[in-house]
Design an enzyme around this catalytic site. Structure first.
Site, short mmCIF file in Angstrom:
data_model
loop_
_atom_site.label_atom_id
_atom_site.label_comp_id
_atom_site.label_asym_id
_atom_site.label_seq_id
_atom_site.Cartn_x
_atom_site.Cartn_y
_atom_site.Cartn_z
N ASN A 87 0.76 -1.16 -0.05
CA ASN A 87 -0.07 -0.02 0.00
C ASN A 87 0.83 1.38 0.04
O ASN A 87 2.00 1.23 -0.01
CB ASN A 87 -1.05 -0.03 1.15
N ASP A 95 19.50 -1.86 1.86
CA ASP A 95 20.92 -2.34 1.90
C ASP A 95 21.08 -3.72 2.03
O ASP A 95 21.98 -4.37 1.21
CB ASP A 95 21.41 -1.47 2.77
N HIS A 117 22.95 0.88 12.38
CA HIS A 117 24.45 1.49 12.78
C HIS A 117 24.77 1.10 14.12
O HIS A 117 24.05 0.90 14.99
CB HIS A 117 24.22 2.95 12.70
N ALA A 160 -1.39 -3.01 13.56
CA ALA A 160 -1.09 -1.54 13.06
C ALA A 160 -0.26 -0.83 14.30
O ALA A 160 -0.44 -1.10 15.25
CB ALA A 160 -2.16 -0.98 12.68
N THR A 165 10.80 -5.76 16.54
CA THR A 165 12.30 -5.91 16.98
C THR A 165 13.10 -7.42 16.90
O THR A 165 14.22 -7.57 16.92
CB THR A 165 12.77 -5.35 18.17
N ARG A 180 4.84 -8.28 20.28
CA ARG A 180 4.81 -9.51 20.94
C ARG A 180 3.67 -10.39 20.53
O ARG A 180 2.59 -9.72 19.99
CB ARG A 180 4.60 -9.40 22.47
#
Length: 219
Positions: A87, A95, A117, A160, A165, A180
């Site tokens: 969408n 990268d 980084h 949403a 992570t 979670r």
């Protein structure tokens, strides 16, 4: 000695200002500009641009769809399966490799990063890439952020606004920041939608009939 591209693929520290990488990104930005400013009615032209952005054949490009505006770093590091829908206002920083399965649905404003980084401020100018993989039949909700190195299993729904992570298994509903697992996808999800509204065969038949009728504008 490794090349910089090899360092990127191996997850080692790298910089992106050599080996033709800046030129590749400039070429990608030109295609991005053309795509994001293309005529919505020019489906063939948009499909051609999608094939150029992702470095694939026009036949492959015709098997999925991307809504502009769409942002990416290289484009050619993104692998997209058939039947997938991306969408508007999604931002895929590729990268590293981003692999998307078949029949994946992305809501608007999804951000995916395959690069990060070091936390050490003195080393912040370096980057390192970690691939992201999204399995078949996933639904990635509006405003989701997916961080480097994450794998999302097939059939999973990411709610949403979630920030993913860590890896999320297959066939679950997962939400939150950090994201979670809320629950496994079960019979109630397979037989109903919108908080208990059942998938009724007669209702689905009516929808299909309406879908197949020729459209006549009232204007």
């Amino acid at each position: 000695m490794r090349t910089m591209r090899e360092r990127i693929n191996e997850g080692l520290l790298f910089t992106d200002n050599c080996e033709g990488l800046p030129e590749e990104r400039t070429a990608a930005k030109r295609l991005m500009y053309l795509f994001n400013n293309s005529d919505p009615a020019d489906i063939k032209g948009r499909t051609t641009l999608i094939s150029q952005m992702f470095g694939i054949s026009a036949q492959q490009a015709a098997t999925f769809w991307v809504e502009p505006p769409f942002c990416f770093a290289y484009g050619t590091h993104i692998k997209v399966g058939s039947g997938t829908y991306i969408n508007a206002s999604c931002n895929f920083i590729d990268d590293g490799t981003l692999t998307i399965g078949d029949h994946v649905m992305f809501g608007p404003n999804v951000n995916i990063a395959t690069v990060s980084h070091p936390i050490n401020p003195a080393m912040r100018g370096y980057m390192y890439a970690s691939p992201v993989t999204i399995g078949n039949d996933c639904w990635i909700g509006a405003g989701v952020t997916i961080c480097p190195g994450v794998t999302i299993g097939a059939g999973t729904t990411i709610g949403a606004g979630s920030v993913v992570t860590k890896d999320i298994p297959a066939n679950v509903v997962a939400v939150g920041n950090p994201c979670r697992v809320l629950r496994e996808i079960g019979p109630d999800d397979l037989n109903n939608y919108n908080h208990g509204h059942p998938f009724d065969p007669s209702d689905l038949d009516e929808e299909r009939q309406l879908r197949d009728q020729p459209f006549q504008s009232e204007r």
